[in-house]
Design an enzyme around this catalytic site. Structure first.
Site, PDB file in Angstrom:
ATOM      1  CG  HIS A   1      32.541  35.182  40.645  1.00 57.30           C
ATOM      2  ND1 HIS A   1      32.375  35.270  42.010  1.00 57.30           N
ATOM      3  CD2 HIS A   1      31.667  36.063  40.101  1.00 57.30           C
ATOM      4  CE1 HIS A   1      31.425  36.162  42.279  1.00 57.30           C
ATOM      5  NE2 HIS A   1      30.985  36.660  41.141  1.00 57.30           N
TER       6      HIS A   1
ATOM      7  CG  ASP B   1      30.780  31.996  39.814  1.00 54.73           C
ATOM      8  OD1 ASP B   1      31.438  31.374  40.666  1.00 54.73           O
ATOM      9  OD2 ASP B   1      30.992  31.867  38.591  1.00 54.73           O
TER      10      ASP B   1
ATOM     11  CG  HIS C   1      59.578  45.369  52.089  1.00 55.53           C
ATOM     12  ND1 HIS C   1      59.757  45.235  50.725  1.00 55.53           N
ATOM     13  CD2 HIS C   1      58.382  44.794  52.376  1.00 55.53           C
ATOM     14  CE1 HIS C   1      58.705  44.620  50.203  1.00 55.53           C
ATOM     15  NE2 HIS C   1      57.858  44.342  51.178  1.00 55.53           N
TER      16      HIS C   1
ATOM     17  CE1 TYR D   1      38.243  36.631  56.751  1.00 58.04           C
ATOM     18  CE2 TYR D   1      38.311  34.538  55.598  1.00 58.04           C
ATOM     19  CZ  TYR D   1      38.148  35.903  55.578  1.00 58.04           C
ATOM     20  OH  TYR D   1      37.884  36.531  54.393  1.00 58.04           O
TER      21      TYR D   1
ATOM     22  CD  GLU E   1      28.279  25.738  33.701  1.00 61.17           C
ATOM     23  OE1 GLU E   1      28.370  26.987  33.738  1.00 61.17           O
ATOM     24  OE2 GLU E   1      27.823  25.109  32.724  1.00 61.17           O
TER      25      GLU E   1
END
Length: 430
Positions: free
Chosen positions: A129, A134, A276, A332, A408
């Site tokens: 993560h 998470d 390439h 997106y 956290e």
């Protein structure tokens, strides 16, 4: 990333019918802080790639059911939708958290470090993560518990969208994203407004950032194949050199940004990431392949950039006697925060974070598939601080890297602001 502190004068007061619930939210959020941290660590230690979030989805579904929330599983492959009907009639507010991890091998020395491996694009890799999903899941699980505990006081319905595959699924002939598929399966039909957040490893804990209007870029993939005529390297005049032509195309593409895009309004990016062509030092090859990424803000700018890419590549190739095939795959769309909704909820953000802790984000050229939800209904996407207090952003590992780390200490603020969004939005709708 440079950000500006939000002047207090920019925020106009709004009377919310359910602001009385904020103290109760604060109390409940603080009480479950340890739970949220524990959930996050468990999910972090057991990461799953897009559309494989089976364990994570089960953890979420079991938690929602235990709270008495109606649960729908298998949405957009592995997604989970929870529906919490309040005790009073009102609007439906959606909250989103993405669940998938990345093919990154974790390097940080944590007691809950990921040691999971998987096969991705035919290669064995670690799974981590490395973008904070998470954290998003754990925070939304916390919000569900807080709001379920005041169900009878809610004036409307809350829809919890635990979304798979935000980072996308790339297979032969298939390109898909969890938000797009959830929308196609109808999750937004009965929604009035949608809210989401993203943890930021380089934003200090306790801060919330947002921006009205275009906030994050739309992203598209670029593929250009330049066809020439193979020849001996000692006699280039006998062929058409696709390498020289490709070099001219790469240079020409940069004039789109410098000469076609109005950069006083919004930026744009055209990056060629790989070229390439050829196999030997004295052979001019028959073709050259280029791939890259395009970042734009809004449909008009996207259309302009796409058109100019095609015109420049094809005309330069033709002028050299060759041919260029241009293929642009839309991924997106831009993440655009609804201006009216953003203005309406600005006081909510200030109330949650406190004076001096709200930031106006600069435009971000990264992308988010939350934008698919915003295309359906008004949406607001914010950033939440996850860097330790006093940390230096330029010295803090960024997202999508092996050393990515989240403090956290900001999780409770995430639970509070998302819960505030629900009750405050409901309080404005009669």
């Amino acid at each position: 990333m440079k950000k500006l502190l939000l002047p207090l004068l920019l925020i106009s007061g709004t009377a919310f019918g359910q602001t009385k619930l904020r103290p109760e939210i604060d109390k409940k959020a603080a009480a479950i802080e340890d739970k949220v941290i524990e959930w996050r660590r468990d999910i972090h230690q057991n990461p799953e790639l897009g559309n494989n979030e089976v364990r994570t989805a089960k953890k979420v579904a079991d938690h929602l059911r235990a709270l008495g929330i109606e649960v729908q599983e298998g949405v957009a492959v592995t997604g989970v939708v929870g529906i919490l009907k309040g005790g009073k009639p009102g609007p439906t507010v959606a909250l989103r958290a993405d669940m998938d991890a990345l093919p990154v091998s974790e390097r940080a020395d944590l007691p809950f470090k990921s040691t999971v491996t998987a096969t991705y694009n035919g290669q064995e890799t670690g799974v981590m993560h490395a973008c904070g999903h998470d954290t998003h899941v754990a925070i939304l699980m916390g919000v569900a518990e807080v709001l379920a505990g005041m169900k009878n006081e809610l004036q409307g319905t809350v829809k919890f969208l635990f979304q798979p595959a935000e980072e996308g699924i790339y297979q032969e002939g298939v390109t898909s994203w969890g938000a797009k598929q959830m929308v196609e399966e109808g999750v937004m039909k009965d929604v009035d407004a949608v809210f989401g957040l993203h943890i930021g490893s380089q934003m200090e804990v306790g801060k919330i950032g947002y921006r009205s209007g275009p906030a994050m870029a739309g992203v598209d993939n670029l593929e250009i194949t330049v066809h020439g005529t193979q020849a001996h390297g000692a006699s280039p005049w006998s062929g058409v050199d696709p390498i020289v032509t490709s070099a001219q195309i790469v240079s020409g593409l940069q004039t789109i940004i410098s000469r076609n895009v109005n950069i006083t309004q919004t930026p744009a990016v055209v990056t060629v990431g790989a070229i390439h062509g050829g196999i030997r030092h004295n052979i001019i090859p028959e073709k050259v392949e280029m791939i890259g990424t395009i970042r734009t803000f809004g449909d008009d700018q996207q259309n302009l950039v796409h058109r100019r890419i095609t015109e420049i590549a094809t005309n330069i190739a033709e002028s050299a006697g060759g041919k260029a095939d241009v293929n642009i795959t839309k991924l997106y769309p831009s993440t655009i925060n609804d201006p009216a909704l953003t203005q309406q909820m600005a006081p909510t953000i200030l109330a949650a974070a406190g004076e001096g802790n709200v930031i106006i984000n600069e435009l971000i050229t990264g992308a988010e598939d939350f934008s698919f939800f915003q295309r359906e209904k008004p949406g607001l996407f914010i950033s939440l601080g996850g860097m330790k207090k006093g940390g230096e952003p330029t010295k803090t590992p960024s997202h999508h890297t092996p050393d990515f780390y989240i403090d956290e200490g900001g999780f409770v603020l995430g639970v509070r602001v998302m819960s505030y969004f629900v009750v405050d939005y409901m309080g404005t709708k009669k």
